[in-house]
Design an enzyme around this catalytic site. Structure first.
Site, short mmCIF file in Angstrom:
data_model
loop_
_atom_site.label_atom_id
_atom_site.label_comp_id
_atom_site.label_asym_id
_atom_site.label_seq_id
_atom_site.Cartn_x
_atom_site.Cartn_y
_atom_site.Cartn_z
N ASP A 286 42.13 -15.14 -20.12
CA ASP A 286 42.24 -16.60 -20.16
C ASP A 286 41.66 -17.15 -18.86
O ASP A 286 42.33 -17.14 -17.85
CB ASP A 286 43.71 -16.99 -20.33
CG ASP A 286 43.94 -18.48 -20.36
OD1 ASP A 286 42.97 -19.25 -20.42
OD2 ASP A 286 45.13 -18.88 -20.33
N GLU B 117 41.18 -26.12 -15.32
CA GLU B 117 41.97 -26.31 -16.54
C GLU B 117 43.42 -25.88 -16.33
O GLU B 117 44.35 -26.56 -16.77
CB GLU B 117 41.35 -25.49 -17.68
CG GLU B 117 41.98 -25.76 -19.05
CD GLU B 117 43.17 -24.87 -19.39
OE1 GLU B 117 43.82 -25.11 -20.42
OE2 GLU B 117 43.46 -23.93 -18.62
N GLU B 118 43.62 -24.76 -15.65
CA GLU B 118 44.98 -24.24 -15.51
C GLU B 118 45.86 -25.14 -14.65
O GLU B 118 47.09 -25.12 -14.77
CB GLU B 118 44.95 -22.83 -14.92
CG GLU B 118 44.23 -21.78 -15.77
CD GLU B 118 44.94 -21.48 -17.08
OE1 GLU B 118 45.99 -22.08 -17.36
OE2 GLU B 118 44.43 -20.63 -17.82
N HIS C 186 48.89 -15.26 -19.64
CA HIS C 186 49.28 -15.62 -18.27
C HIS C 186 50.02 -14.50 -17.56
O HIS C 186 50.92 -14.73 -16.74
CB HIS C 186 50.09 -16.93 -18.25
CG HIS C 186 49.26 -18.14 -18.52
ND1 HIS C 186 49.69 -19.42 -18.25
CD2 HIS C 186 48.00 -18.27 -19.02
CE1 HIS C 186 48.74 -20.28 -18.57
NE2 HIS C 186 47.70 -19.60 -19.05
N ASP D 227 39.08 -21.26 -25.94
CA ASP D 227 40.17 -20.80 -25.08
C ASP D 227 40.93 -19.72 -25.83
O ASP D 227 40.61 -19.40 -26.98
CB ASP D 227 41.10 -21.97 -24.72
CG ASP D 227 41.73 -21.82 -23.34
OD1 ASP D 227 42.03 -20.67 -22.94
OD2 ASP D 227 41.94 -22.85 -22.66
N HIS E 156 36.82 -22.81 -19.70
CA HIS E 156 37.11 -22.93 -18.27
C HIS E 156 36.98 -21.61 -17.53
O HIS E 156 37.17 -20.53 -18.09
CB HIS E 156 38.49 -23.57 -18.04
CG HIS E 156 39.66 -22.73 -18.45
ND1 HIS E 156 40.24 -21.80 -17.62
CD2 HIS E 156 40.39 -22.71 -19.58
CE1 HIS E 156 41.28 -21.25 -18.22
NE2 HIS E 156 41.39 -21.77 -19.43
#
Length: 373
Positions: free
Chosen positions: A179, A213-214, A330, A236, A66
């Site tokens: 990410d 995706e997130e 994150h 990922d 993603h």
């Protein structure tokens, strides 16, 4: 041609939260076009790069990652020009007080800082605690709502972690949006390698840079329904557990190669998650062993990836995940090892090039194989 690290540095400098992936789409499209003339972008932004095998009725393998990153959206601007935010995806709010953020305004990037109460005036019970999200605010250096709006900052503007790419001497890199821009960088290098050997392909290969995706995990589904893959491999990050705050949770660590997923699911239930196709993950393990690629085994509760939904498309899809071990996920200081990234590239390339007309995956293939014996 760029190195993987160069791709990663440039990709992580881009601000692109879920549904605002446009600048990453443009970047991926530009570089994919160097290696394939079969590129398609769907309505919501999924980018499909196709390498046909030229074989009649060839099976299809899809490798995806993603493009979006976690971030925030401006919910409210008060009369003094302070911004209040909501999360887009699972951004870690514990790291926010005192942090630099970039507001993606209508007139360009506006730098800001997350305000925090002066230490001298903290009450004893406030020390060592984190304010709730609704109390956090961003200071962009204005004194009124009108001044903020003159800068192009309004409710609905997105906010991202400030980009600051840090290289270590040992090959580790740190920054925001690893990410999952690391997967995007891997896809670009994989496209480069496949373009040089496309006449040797036995399966049709689809590299997909996907969206949202997130935020909802399902953004890739329109691309899946168009491709109808026989095999889906998701790329990922996964949390590395080699830091003092995650002892004995798992053995996944930096510098020990890609992690092959054996289970993931989100939250405390099992409503959605990944249990990979046994035959497929065995083939990935064999590729690692044949190519002398070090690899790790991932069990990750609290992680969920798109394959949780792809597996049930049409008549079912054989799925597997390959994860890049990453510390501090994150946050703006996500840290990974370029050694692990390069080993992932090698694994994917050799797996794809090793696919032949007899390669079969899924439960049906296993039953057919046993009958032949």
């Amino acid at each position: 041609m760029k190195s993987t690290k160069e791709y990663l540095r440039e990709l992580t400098s881009i601000h692109a939260v879920s549904s605002r992936e446009d600048p990453v789409i443009d970047y991926m499209n530009e570089y994919f076009s160097h290696y394939s003339n079969e590129i398609e972008i769907d309505v919501i932004g999924n980018l499909i790069c196709h390498f046909p095998s030229g074989k009649l009725n060839a099976r299809k393998v899809m490798v995806f990652g993603h493009m979006d990153e976690v971030g925030f959206i401006v919910r409210y601007i008060d009369e003094k020009g302070f911004l209040f935010i909501e999360r887009i995806g699972g951004a870690n709010i514990n790291v926010l007080p005192g942090l630099k953020l970039d507001v993606v305004g209508e007139k360009g990037i506006v730098p800001g800082v997350v305000g925090t109460k002066a230490y001298h005036f903290l009450k004893p019970e406030e020390k060592g605690t984190f304010p709730p999200q609704d109390k956090l605010y961003i200071d962009i250096g204005v004194t009124s709502r009108e001044e903020a709006e003159m800068k192009g900052v309004k409710a609905g503007c997105c906010v991202c972690f400030h980009a600051d790419f840090l290289e270590r001497e040992n090959g580790w890199v740190t920054g925001k949006a690893m990410d999952n821009r690391v997967a995007c960088a891997i896809l670009l290098k994989l496209a480069e390698h496949l373009s040089k050997n496309k006449d040797k392909l036995n399966w049709d290969v689809y590299l997909v840079a996907c969206v949202q995706e997130e935020f909802n995990i399902r953004g890739v589904l329109p691309a899946v329904r168009k491709i109808k893959p026989d095999v889906s491999i998701g790329l990922d990050v996964t949390p590395a557990c080699d830091t003092p705050d995650l002892p004995n949770y798992s053995s996944v660590s930096l510098d020990n190669g890609p992690a092959l997923t054996f289970l993931n699911y989100h939250g405390k239930g099992t409503l959605a998650g990944v249990l990979p196709d046994t035959r497929l993950v065995e083939a990935l393990v064999k590729t690692c062993e044949d190519q002398m690629i070090s690899y790790q085994r991932e069990i990750a509760v609290g992680v969920i990836t798109e394959n949780a939904y792809i597996v049930f498309e049409e008549y079912g899809v054989a799925i597997a995940n390959i994860s890049i071990p990453t510390r501090y996920t994150h946050t703006p200081v996500e840290t990974l090892s370029m050694k692990d990234v390069e080993l992932t590239e090698k694994l994917l390339y050799h797996f794809i090039m090793g696919l032949d007309e007899g390669s079969q995956f899924g439960k049906k293939a296993r039953i057919s194989h046993s009958r032949k014996r």
